[in-house]
Design a protein around this motif. Structure first.
Motif, PDB file in Angstrom:
ATOM      1  N   LEU A   1       4.096 -18.089 -29.768  1.00  0.00           N
ATOM      2  CA  LEU A   1       4.961 -17.815 -30.914  1.00  0.00           C
ATOM      3  C   LEU A   1       6.437 -17.834 -30.518  1.00  0.00           C
ATOM      4  O   LEU A   1       7.273 -18.392 -31.231  1.00  0.00           O
ATOM      5  N   LEU A   2       6.765 -17.260 -29.372  1.00  0.00           N
ATOM      6  CA  LEU A   2       8.150 -17.253 -28.916  1.00  0.00           C
ATOM      7  C   LEU A   2       8.660 -18.669 -28.642  1.00  0.00           C
ATOM      8  O   LEU A   2       9.831 -18.977 -28.905  1.00  0.00           O
TER       9      LEU A   2
ATOM     10  N   ALA B   1      18.847  -9.516 -24.009  1.00  0.00           N
ATOM     11  CA  ALA B   1      19.656 -10.725 -24.169  1.00  0.00           C
ATOM     12  C   ALA B   1      20.774 -10.546 -25.191  1.00  0.00           C
ATOM     13  O   ALA B   1      21.869 -11.078 -25.015  1.00  0.00           O
ATOM     14  N   PHE B   2      20.506  -9.817 -26.273  1.00  0.00           N
ATOM     15  CA  PHE B   2      21.496  -9.679 -27.342  1.00  0.00           C
ATOM     16  C   PHE B   2      22.208  -8.329 -27.343  1.00  0.00           C
ATOM     17  O   PHE B   2      23.150  -8.136 -28.108  1.00  0.00           O
ATOM     18  N   GLY B   3      21.773  -7.395 -26.502  1.00  0.00           N
ATOM     19  CA  GLY B   3      22.343  -6.047 -26.522  1.00  0.00           C
ATOM     20  C   GLY B   3      23.838  -6.011 -26.312  1.00  0.00           C
ATOM     21  O   GLY B   3      24.571  -5.323 -27.030  1.00  0.00           O
TER      22      GLY B   3
ATOM     23  N   VAL C   1      17.089 -18.314 -25.696  1.00  0.00           N
ATOM     24  CA  VAL C   1      16.323 -18.841 -24.557  1.00  0.00           C
ATOM     25  C   VAL C   1      16.171 -17.751 -23.493  1.00  0.00           C
ATOM     26  O   VAL C   1      15.077 -17.553 -22.944  1.00  0.00           O
ATOM     27  N   LEU C   2      17.252 -17.027 -23.211  1.00  0.00           N
ATOM     28  CA  LEU C   2      17.182 -15.927 -22.253  1.00  0.00           C
ATOM     29  C   LEU C   2      16.215 -14.848 -22.743  1.00  0.00           C
ATOM     30  O   LEU C   2      15.385 -14.351 -21.975  1.00  0.00           O
TER      31      LEU C   2
ATOM     32  N   LEU D   1      12.837 -13.689 -20.809  1.00  0.00           N
ATOM     33  CA  LEU D   1      12.584 -12.299 -20.404  1.00  0.00           C
ATOM     34  C   LEU D   1      11.312 -11.761 -21.053  1.00  0.00           C
ATOM     35  O   LEU D   1      10.503 -11.100 -20.401  1.00  0.00           O
ATOM     36  N   SER D   2      11.154 -12.054 -22.342  1.00  0.00           N
ATOM     37  CA  SER D   2       9.951 -11.611 -23.053  1.00  0.00           C
ATOM     38  C   SER D   2       8.701 -12.207 -22.430  1.00  0.00           C
ATOM     39  O   SER D   2       7.698 -11.515 -22.256  1.00  0.00           O
TER      40      SER D   2
END
Length: 188
Positions: A162-163, A77-79, A122-123, A127-128
């Motif tokens: 937790l997420l 998501a952040f890559g 959120v993305l 995905l996680s």
């Protein structure tokens, strides 16, 4: 062992990213740089493969397995934004590119940036959660828990809870109360 793989994946990400940017801006080898940048997702796939192999070979799910799944979601998501952030700074420092501009706090651009960042969270969490669900149900053959207590007893299911909390906290600390201030609107 999984902890070492996560650290190795993080180090590999930054090393490959820096080498790709060196190739692009210092060596003027754009094609080689592009190949390096395309290798970044391969690092994540290697980490996921390592986690799956470890679990298939009988390792009991550990918090490190759950963290690896979360790491993968967040790097996907952040890559791209991390790569763009590094590219802008590298271009400015070594190739005469424009100085990276950060939006003023309270500006419309700043508030928009907070919302975009939260949507990336959120993305990443989605995905996680998909990876965790696959690891728990397909690889480890764990039943879906029917309560928070049952979920907390498994590192994979507990990580999903937790997420969810991370998503809510990020929302409250970020865009939930961010507003465009009149001082930034008037200065435009």
């Amino acid at each position: 062992m999984i902890g070492a793989a996560i650290i190795g994946a993080e180090l590999a990400f930054w090393i490959v990213l820096v080498l790709a940017l060196v190739c692009r801006y210092l060596l003027r080898r754009r094609r080689l740089s592009t190949i390096g940048l395309l290798c970044l997702p391969v690092i994540d796939l290697c980490l996921l493969s390592f986690v799956v192999v470890d679990l298939v070979h009988g390792a009991a799910p550990q918090p490190s397995h759950a963290f690896a799944a979360s790491y993968l979601g967040f790097t996907v998501a952040f890559g791209h934004s991390i790569t763009r952030w590094a590219d802008e700074r590298f271009a400015h420092r070594f190739a005469g590119g424009p100085k990276p501009v950060r939006p003023a706090k309270g500006s419309a651009a700043y508030v928009r940036q907070l919302w975009i960042e939260w949507l990336r969270v959120v993305l990443a969490v989605g995905l996680s959660a998909l990876i965790l669900f696959g690891l728990a149900t397909v690889v480890c053959r764990q039943p879906v828990p029917h309560s928070l207590e049952q979920a907390a007893s498994s590192p994979l299911w507990g990580q999903m809870v937790l997420l969810g909390m991370v998503t809510v906290i990020w929302f409250l600390a970020g865009p939930a109360f961010a507003r465009v201030t009149t001082s930034t609107t008037a200065s435009r």
